[in-house]
Design a protein around this motif. Structure first.
Motif, PDB file in Angstrom:
ATOM      1  N   ALA A   5      60.533  32.773 -30.512  1.00  0.00           N
ATOM      2  CA  ALA A   5      59.906  32.904 -29.529  1.00  0.00           C
ATOM      3  C   ALA A   5      58.378  33.472 -29.982  1.00  0.00           C
ATOM      4  O   ALA A   5      57.308  33.028 -29.460  1.00  0.00           O
ATOM      5  CB  ALA A   5      60.398  33.578 -28.401  1.00  0.00           C
ATOM      6  N   VAL A   6      58.591  34.487 -30.797  1.00  0.00           N
ATOM      7  CA  VAL A   6      57.254  35.230 -31.328  1.00  0.00           C
ATOM      8  C   VAL A   6      56.546  34.233 -31.853  1.00  0.00           C
ATOM      9  O   VAL A   6      55.340  34.102 -32.119  1.00  0.00           O
ATOM     10  CB  VAL A   6      57.415  36.725 -32.062  1.00  0.00           C
ATOM     11  N   THR A   7      57.201  33.639 -32.977  1.00  0.00           N
ATOM     12  CA  THR A   7      56.572  32.731 -33.745  1.00  0.00           C
ATOM     13  C   THR A   7      55.990  31.448 -33.090  1.00  0.00           C
ATOM     14  O   THR A   7      54.409  31.184 -33.193  1.00  0.00           O
ATOM     15  CB  THR A   7      57.596  31.997 -34.815  1.00  0.00           C
ATOM     16  N   ALA A   8      56.560  31.003 -32.150  1.00  0.00           N
ATOM     17  CA  ALA A   8      55.825  29.976 -31.074  1.00  0.00           C
ATOM     18  C   ALA A   8      54.712  30.731 -30.452  1.00  0.00           C
ATOM     19  O   ALA A   8      53.615  29.881 -30.290  1.00  0.00           O
ATOM     20  CB  ALA A   8      56.846  29.490 -29.987  1.00  0.00           C
ATOM     21  N   VAL A   9      54.770  31.631 -29.947  1.00  0.00           N
ATOM     22  CA  VAL A   9      53.413  32.424 -29.355  1.00  0.00           C
ATOM     23  C   VAL A   9      52.385  32.265 -30.263  1.00  0.00           C
ATOM     24  O   VAL A   9      51.182  32.299 -29.794  1.00  0.00           O
ATOM     25  CB  VAL A   9      53.872  33.758 -28.467  1.00  0.00           C
ATOM     26  N   LEU A  10      52.844  33.205 -31.529  1.00  0.00           N
ATOM     27  CA  LEU A  10      51.850  33.345 -32.533  1.00  0.00           C
ATOM     28  C   LEU A  10      50.970  31.796 -32.904  1.00  0.00           C
ATOM     29  O   LEU A  10      49.930  31.819 -33.065  1.00  0.00           O
ATOM     30  CB  LEU A  10      52.421  33.930 -33.712  1.00  0.00           C
ATOM     31  N   ALA A  11      51.714  30.864 -33.035  1.00  0.00           N
ATOM     32  CA  ALA A  11      51.317  29.549 -33.499  1.00  0.00           C
ATOM     33  C   ALA A  11      50.569  29.066 -32.448  1.00  0.00           C
ATOM     34  O   ALA A  11      49.395  28.349 -32.631  1.00  0.00           O
ATOM     35  CB  ALA A  11      52.611  28.555 -33.721  1.00  0.00           C
ATOM     36  N   CYS A  12      50.891  29.197 -31.095  1.00  0.00           N
ATOM     37  CA  CYS A  12      49.957  28.662 -29.739  1.00  0.00           C
ATOM     38  C   CYS A  12      48.668  29.392 -29.788  1.00  0.00           C
ATOM     39  O   CYS A  12      47.752  28.806 -29.698  1.00  0.00           O
ATOM     40  CB  CYS A  12      50.681  28.916 -28.559  1.00  0.00           C
ATOM     41  N   TRP A  13      48.860  30.888 -30.038  1.00  0.00           N
ATOM     42  CA  TRP A  13      47.651  31.536 -30.055  1.00  0.00           C
ATOM     43  C   TRP A  13      46.711  31.252 -31.359  1.00  0.00           C
ATOM     44  O   TRP A  13      45.407  30.970 -31.056  1.00  0.00           O
ATOM     45  CB  TRP A  13      47.901  33.107 -30.484  1.00  0.00           C
ATOM     46  N   CYS A  14      47.295  30.779 -32.590  1.00  0.00           N
ATOM     47  CA  CYS A  14      46.285  30.420 -33.628  1.00  0.00           C
ATOM     48  C   CYS A  14      45.705  29.321 -33.289  1.00  0.00           C
ATOM     49  O   CYS A  14      44.516  28.612 -33.664  1.00  0.00           O
ATOM     50  CB  CYS A  14      47.125  30.495 -34.781  1.00  0.00           C
TER      51      CYS A  14
END
Length: 519
Positions: A5-14
């Motif tokens: 989940a954290v990885t997905a959020v970070l990817a979306c933010w980037c």
């Protein structure tokens, strides 16, 4: 699951940040400018106009210009030349995802350079500039004002006069070396004056900046020269955030150079500061004058520069004192070969004012009386300005001449194109006519009224005009006078007329000139 989940959020933010940088923000800024009547190029994602610029540059630089052709803008900056022809005095183009508004109207240029509204700052590709220096030219606001106040005393005319013996010594070494290359008095020798003028300017700034620490100065400027070449390699790539941190060969080498230069400079600065505190130091060179002024500001409670900031100013000495002067002297010698009547007139004045004896050293009063030489230098600066364009950036919304510029817009002043504008300089704009400066710069334009500042920007303009312009002009006068007094100049058949802006405007294939010693 939490990690995913954290990885997905970070990817979306980037991804959102990347889209904002490469698509949404450029489209928003472009729409704001076009809604006010500005026209020009449409935005092409990420690269902007760089592919077109690269293609036009390759085409223009694949062939040389005819000799005595001074209409050099189509070759030196083909994209801007084409866009000015197609769109007029103001238009939009794209430096990657950054909108660039080019302005050529002299009155608007003066407003931008004067920073009258306080909303402009220098746009010098800051992600790359830090590789070279963090001197006064890269500072903004109060920090810039502080640097400028501390540095100004080192460039006062009375202080520069003390450096003329160093100028003369370097010029004497140069012409003596040329004379030693000839085995007979009537023999003609051929030299590439571009490399020779770079060496001369490097020697002058090494002596003028570091005095008795001349050899350390030479090492610093050799390293800074290599750093400049690496910077050009970076500027030729499309920049993206984080690029300078990648462990590429270029990035590793530039970091090694920066560390070596700082090591040498820290040692020099520490020693000179200790000498000044003990009363044993000298302040006849740029470093001594800078440290003396810095210590005075500290004692006065105004605060001084930190050691890292002094190092940044020393690094800047290389670019302020070497590149501009070597470009000016090279093009002056080339143009005097193309126009031998002006070479003769300049030499006659030099011999009349300085005499024919090579043992006499020109002083400031003598150099100040060289009016024809000054006219020649100004005309060379008009036709072949060292810096072909000046860039500024809006750091907050502003309005000037009815156009509201959002924050983040790059403003480009194509100095070379303005210096070649027929509406400003007249129908003979592409001709080498030093006499246009006979009554000074303000009356050199076609109108020649002298009531408004002339659109003449070889050293920039406004409060951020190059602090070293008097240094450069004195050095150029000294060098040219001592060369003309001892040699006649003629272009070599190997010379190809190919002006190219890589940092400063320089000859793409060198500047081969035949020298004949005068009796």
């Amino acid at each position: 699951m939490l990690l995913l989940a954290v990885t997905a959020v970070l990817a979306c933010w980037c991804a959102a940040r990347a889209l904002e940088w490469a698509w949404w923000r450029p489209r928003r800024l472009g729409a704001a400018l076009r809604s006010q009547g500005l026209r020009g190029r449409a935005y092409r994602p990420l690269a902007g106009d760089e592919p077109l610029n690269a293609r036009l540059n390759r085409e223009a630089r694949s062939r040389a210009l005819p000799l005595r052709c001074h209409d050099i803008a189509p070759r030196a900056m083909p994209l801007l030349h084409q866009l000015i022809r197609d769109n007029g005095e103001m238009f939009i183009s794209w430096f990657g995802p950054v909108p660039r508004v080019t302005i050529t109207k002299p009155d608007l240029v003066h407003k931008v350079l004067s920073n009258k509204f306080g909303h402009f700052e220098k746009f010098m590709f800051s992600h790359v500039l830090k590789m070279l220096h963090n001197g006064v030219s890269s500072q903004e606001g109060e920090k810039w004002a502080k640097h400028r106040r501390i540095i100004n005393p080192a460039f006062h005319l009375e202080k520069l006069k003390r450096m003329l013996p160093a100028f003369a010594a370097c010029c004497t070494e140069l012409v003596d070396g040329w004379e030693s290359m000839a085995t007979r008095d009537d023999e003609t020798i051929e030299v590439d004056v571009w490399s020779e003028m770079q060496r001369l300017a490097g020697d002058v700034i090494s002596r003028a900046a570091f005095g008795s620490s001349y050899l350390e100065g030479r090492k610093i400027f050799e390293l800074q020269g290599e750093q400049a070449k690496l910077t050009v390699l970076v500027l030729n790539k499309i920049y993206f955030p984080g690029y300078l941190s990648l462990p590429t060969r270029t990035n590793r080498r530039r970091k090694q150079i920066a560390a070596e230069v700082e090591r040498i400079l820290k040692g020099l600065i520490a020693k000179r500061e200790e000498d000044l505190r003990s009363g044993q130091g000298t302040s006849d060179d740029l470093l001594g004058l800078l440290l003396e002024s810095n210590m005075a500001h500290r004692r006065g409670g105004g605060g001084g520069l930190m050691t890292d900031e002094v190092i940044g100013e020393c690094k800047l000495f290389y670019f302020a004192g070497t590149e501009t002067t070597s470009s000016l002297l090279t093009w002056t010698m080339v143009l005097l070969c193309m126009h031998p009547e002006w070479q003769h007139r300049a030499r006659e004045e030099v011999l009349q004012v300085l005499g024919s004896s090579s043992s006499s050293t020109p002083d400031y009063d003598c150099l100040n009386r060289l009016r024809t030489v000054s006219m020649v230098l100004y005309e060379v600066l008009r036709l072949y300005p060292p810096i072909t364009a000046i860039h500024r950036r809006t750091y907050k919304p502003m309005e000037v001449d009815g156009i509201r510029y959002p924050a983040g817009v790059m403003l480009t002043i194509p100095v070379l194109c303005i210096h070649h504008d027929k509406d400003v300089w007249g129908a003979d704009v592409h001709e080498f006519r030093p006499e246009r400066f006979a009554d000074g710069i303000s009356k050199a334009t076609a109108s020649g009224s002298g009531n408004t500042p002339a659109p003449f920007f070889p050293f920039g303009g406004g409060p951020r005009v190059c602090i070293g312009q008097n240094f450069a002009l004195l050095e150029a006068k000294m060098g040219l006078a001592m060369i003309l007094r001892r040699f006649s100049l003629e272009l070599s058949p190997a010379y190809k007329h190919a002006p190219l802006p890589i940092g400063m405007l320089q000859p793409q294939h060198g500047a081969q000139i035949k020298l004949r010693r005068l009796h």
